[in-house]
Design an enzyme around this catalytic site. Sequence first.
Site, PDB file in Angstrom:
ATOM      1  N   THR A  77     -64.897 -11.159 -25.848  1.00 21.30           N
ATOM      2  CA  THR A  77     -64.657 -11.675 -27.193  1.00 21.30           C
ATOM      3  C   THR A  77     -64.114 -10.538 -28.063  1.00 21.30           C
ATOM      4  OG1 THR A  77     -66.491 -13.194 -26.879  1.00 21.30           O
ATOM      5  CG2 THR A  77     -65.773 -12.836 -29.143  1.00 21.30           C
ATOM      6  N   PHE A 148     -65.776 -20.665 -10.345  1.00 22.27           N
ATOM      7  CA  PHE A 148     -66.989 -21.355 -10.811  1.00 22.27           C
ATOM      8  C   PHE A 148     -68.278 -20.763 -10.240  1.00 22.27           C
ATOM      9  CE2 PHE A 148     -63.570 -24.525 -11.193  1.00 22.27           C
ATOM     10  CZ  PHE A 148     -63.695 -24.837 -12.544  1.00 22.27           C
ATOM     11  N   ASN A 206     -68.183 -24.600 -18.431  1.00 25.10           N
ATOM     12  CA  ASN A 206     -69.184 -23.689 -18.975  1.00 25.10           C
ATOM     13  C   ASN A 206     -69.797 -24.232 -20.265  1.00 25.10           C
ATOM     14  OD1 ASN A 206     -69.188 -21.869 -16.943  1.00 25.10           O
ATOM     15  ND2 ASN A 206     -68.008 -20.284 -17.982  1.00 25.10           N
ATOM     16  N   PHE A 208     -70.264 -27.389 -21.047  1.00 26.79           N
ATOM     17  CA  PHE A 208     -71.219 -28.455 -20.690  1.00 26.79           C
ATOM     18  C   PHE A 208     -72.516 -27.872 -20.120  1.00 26.79           C
ATOM     19  CE2 PHE A 208     -69.632 -32.980 -20.607  1.00 26.79           C
ATOM     20  CZ  PHE A 208     -68.585 -32.765 -21.489  1.00 26.79           C
ATOM     21  N   CYS A 258     -70.453 -15.156 -19.664  1.00 26.18           N
ATOM     22  CA  CYS A 258     -69.477 -16.239 -19.799  1.00 26.18           C
ATOM     23  C   CYS A 258     -69.792 -17.311 -20.835  1.00 26.18           C
ATOM     24  CB  CYS A 258     -69.297 -16.907 -18.454  1.00 26.18           C
ATOM     25  SG  CYS A 258     -68.716 -15.718 -17.254  1.00 26.18           S
ATOM     26  N   GLN A 260     -71.503 -17.802 -23.694  1.00 22.81           N
ATOM     27  CA  GLN A 260     -71.262 -17.607 -25.125  1.00 22.81           C
ATOM     28  C   GLN A 260     -69.782 -17.314 -25.393  1.00 22.81           C
ATOM     29  OE1 GLN A 260     -74.144 -15.458 -27.474  1.00 22.81           O
ATOM     30  NE2 GLN A 260     -72.514 -14.290 -28.434  1.00 22.81           N
TER      31      GLN A 260
HETATM   32  C1  UGA Z   1     -72.065 -19.406 -15.172  1.00 19.43           C
HETATM   33  C2  UGA Z   1     -71.736 -20.758 -14.520  1.00 19.43           C
HETATM   34  O1  UGA Z   1     -72.948 -21.330 -13.983  1.00 19.43           O
HETATM   35  C3  UGA Z   1     -70.719 -20.587 -13.399  1.00 19.43           C
HETATM   36  O2  UGA Z   1     -70.360 -21.859 -12.879  1.00 19.43           O
HETATM   37  C4  UGA Z   1     -69.488 -19.889 -13.965  1.00 19.43           C
HETATM   38  O3  UGA Z   1     -68.541 -19.659 -12.941  1.00 19.43           O
HETATM   39  C5  UGA Z   1     -69.905 -18.564 -14.552  1.00 19.43           C
HETATM   40  O4  UGA Z   1     -70.854 -18.779 -15.612  1.00 19.43           O
HETATM   41  C6  UGA Z   1     -68.679 -17.884 -15.100  1.00 19.43           C
HETATM   42  O5  UGA Z   1     -67.968 -18.468 -15.930  1.00 19.43           O
HETATM   43  O6  UGA Z   1     -68.387 -16.779 -14.626  1.00 19.43           O
HETATM   44  P1  UGA Z   1     -73.666 -17.350 -14.568  1.00 19.43           P
HETATM   45  O7  UGA Z   1     -73.459 -16.958 -15.999  1.00 19.43           O
HETATM   46  O8  UGA Z   1     -73.465 -16.353 -13.509  1.00 19.43           O
HETATM   47  O9  UGA Z   1     -72.700 -18.589 -14.192  1.00 19.43           O
HETATM   48  O10 UGA Z   1     -75.159 -17.870 -14.375  1.00 19.43           O
HETATM   49  P2  UGA Z   1     -75.922 -19.259 -14.655  1.00 19.43           P
HETATM   50  O11 UGA Z   1     -76.740 -19.558 -13.473  1.00 19.43           O
HETATM   51  O12 UGA Z   1     -75.036 -20.316 -15.135  1.00 19.43           O
HETATM   52  O13 UGA Z   1     -76.941 -18.843 -15.801  1.00 19.43           O
HETATM   53  C7  UGA Z   1     -76.499 -18.547 -17.124  1.00 19.43           C
HETATM   54  C8  UGA Z   1     -77.700 -18.393 -18.035  1.00 19.43           C
HETATM   55  O14 UGA Z   1     -78.338 -19.645 -18.253  1.00 19.43           O
HETATM   56  C9  UGA Z   1     -78.781 -17.459 -17.497  1.00 19.43           C
HETATM   57  O15 UGA Z   1     -79.262 -16.660 -18.547  1.00 19.43           O
HETATM   58  C10 UGA Z   1     -79.838 -18.412 -16.984  1.00 19.43           C
HETATM   59  O16 UGA Z   1     -81.118 -17.852 -16.972  1.00 19.43           O
HETATM   60  C11 UGA Z   1     -79.726 -19.533 -17.990  1.00 19.43           C
HETATM   61  N1  UGA Z   1     -80.225 -20.829 -17.497  1.00 19.43           N
HETATM   62  C12 UGA Z   1     -79.624 -21.454 -16.448  1.00 19.43           C
HETATM   63  C13 UGA Z   1     -81.295 -21.423 -18.118  1.00 19.43           C
HETATM   64  O17 UGA Z   1     -81.866 -20.877 -19.096  1.00 19.43           O
HETATM   65  N2  UGA Z   1     -81.747 -22.640 -17.665  1.00 19.43           N
HETATM   66  C14 UGA Z   1     -81.169 -23.284 -16.620  1.00 19.43           C
HETATM   67  O18 UGA Z   1     -81.625 -24.395 -16.274  1.00 19.43           O
HETATM   68  C15 UGA Z   1     -80.073 -22.674 -16.001  1.00 19.43           C
END
Ligand code: UGA
Length: 446
Positions: A77, A148, A206, A208, A258, A260
């Site tokens: 950003t 993804f 992302n 959604f 990613c 935010q």
């Molecule tokens: C996310 C997306 O899930 C990927 O599909 C995408 O490719 C990626 O961003 C990207 O654009 O590079 P990521 O940020 O690695 O992946 O991890 P996530 O598993 O999505 O978790 C993101 C955040 O949400 C973490 O802080 C996690 O703890 C939190 N989270 C996730 C929750 O608080 N609750 C949930 O049920 C799931």
Amino acid sequence: MAVIADRCPQVQVTVVDLNQARIDAWNADDLSRLPVYEPGLDAVVARARGRNLTFSTEVEASIAAADMVFISVNTPTKTKGLGAGQASDLRWVEACARTVAEAATGHTIVVEKSTLPVRTAAAIQTILSAAQDAGSERSFSVLSNPEFLAEGTAIADLEAPDRVLIGGDDPEAINALAGIYGNWVATERILRTNLWSSELSKLTANAFLAQRISSINSIAAFCEASGADVREVARAIGTDSRIGSKFLSAGPGFGGSCFQKDILNLVYLCRHFGLPEVADYWESVVRLNTWQQHRIARLVVEKLFGTVTGKRLAVLGFAFKANTNDTREAPAIRVCADLLEEGAHLQIHDPKVDAAQMARDLKRDASEVADSNGSWCRSESIEASVAGADAVLIMTEWGQYRTLDWDALASRMRRPAWVFDARAVTDSQQVRAAGLNLWKVGDGEG
Ligand code: UGA
């Protein structure tokens, strides 16, 4: 790229970076010290490196030799100038496009792998066609191929993706890229769209996913106020096949590089295209996330008699999620910053994040001595982090935090002591049986 090399031994993959130290680290013999910690990555690199996977700083020569170039640079950003705080900073993407425009030979397919604002491909195309016009033999096709994968499960996600998305208008280039993925991904999972749909699908996916987390976190707060339990609510709604059960874990808010960034970028673009209501809608997802993090810090202070000045607090977990050493936008950063502001001494444990990274994130050096202006240190063990602490705050869902011996830990703490479980990984009965007070996110019975 390592997974492509692993799955396509006939394809030569060269990963280039200007940063010599980073390339040296990727080439180091000790695979346990690769620059990125990701379960299974060491084995993939071990199989492909030296065979058809090369890490190099020879940027121009590698581009000249390539049929296909993936642009995979960061797009943070913007911190100043037009769109500061929301728009993506595209300077590295542009620099890459210019380098490719200068160094490429013959026909080159340029693939946008970085997550980019909608219509960035047009800018890349313009830069490349300026080089093409110069009467050279060179030509370019631009494709969008967003990624993804999620951190912590990256290798599994790449090896068995839900879908691969390829956007573009040159069918031959699309076929060439689809052919690479076709080595291990079923044809029906390789989706083809136009360039703009592909770029926008990445931001939308992302947005959604992040929206689901803000939604469940908003309900978690309501559960705490009303006596409901957010995990029961999540189970109840998740069995509706239209809603689905994934991504409904309440927690300290989403972190990572990613969610935010991509939502703010979406917000910026919506405003730019004259859609302020749409922009406000998505911005509220980020606002709720920030609120959730401040809410947790506030709650800790309130439960500890309204002050944490000079008190030792154990913080378990600093990474933005388990199984990664990544701390970008980690919820622990904001919560810790608030508690430092209140004068707490934080004893932070994380199995993968080192003290230097914590110091960068917290913007202050470590100190073993408690200071009423707020201080922190990194603890080597969980036992050391709880020593003399008034509270334990669980910020990351590392597996080892699920099976803690609360009796043993409680004996090292100062009473009355609290456990603040922002990831809902503890067994409430065991914590309470050890004589500890418990707050668990979304648990209205506590
Ligand atoms: C996310 C997306 O899930 C990927 O599909 C995408 O490719 C990626 O961003 C990207 O654009 O590079 P990521 O940020 O690695 O992946 O991890 P996530 O598993 O999505 O978790 C993101 C955040 O949400 C973490 O802080 C996690 O703890 C939190 N989270 C996730 C929750 O608080 N609750 C949930 O049920 C799931």
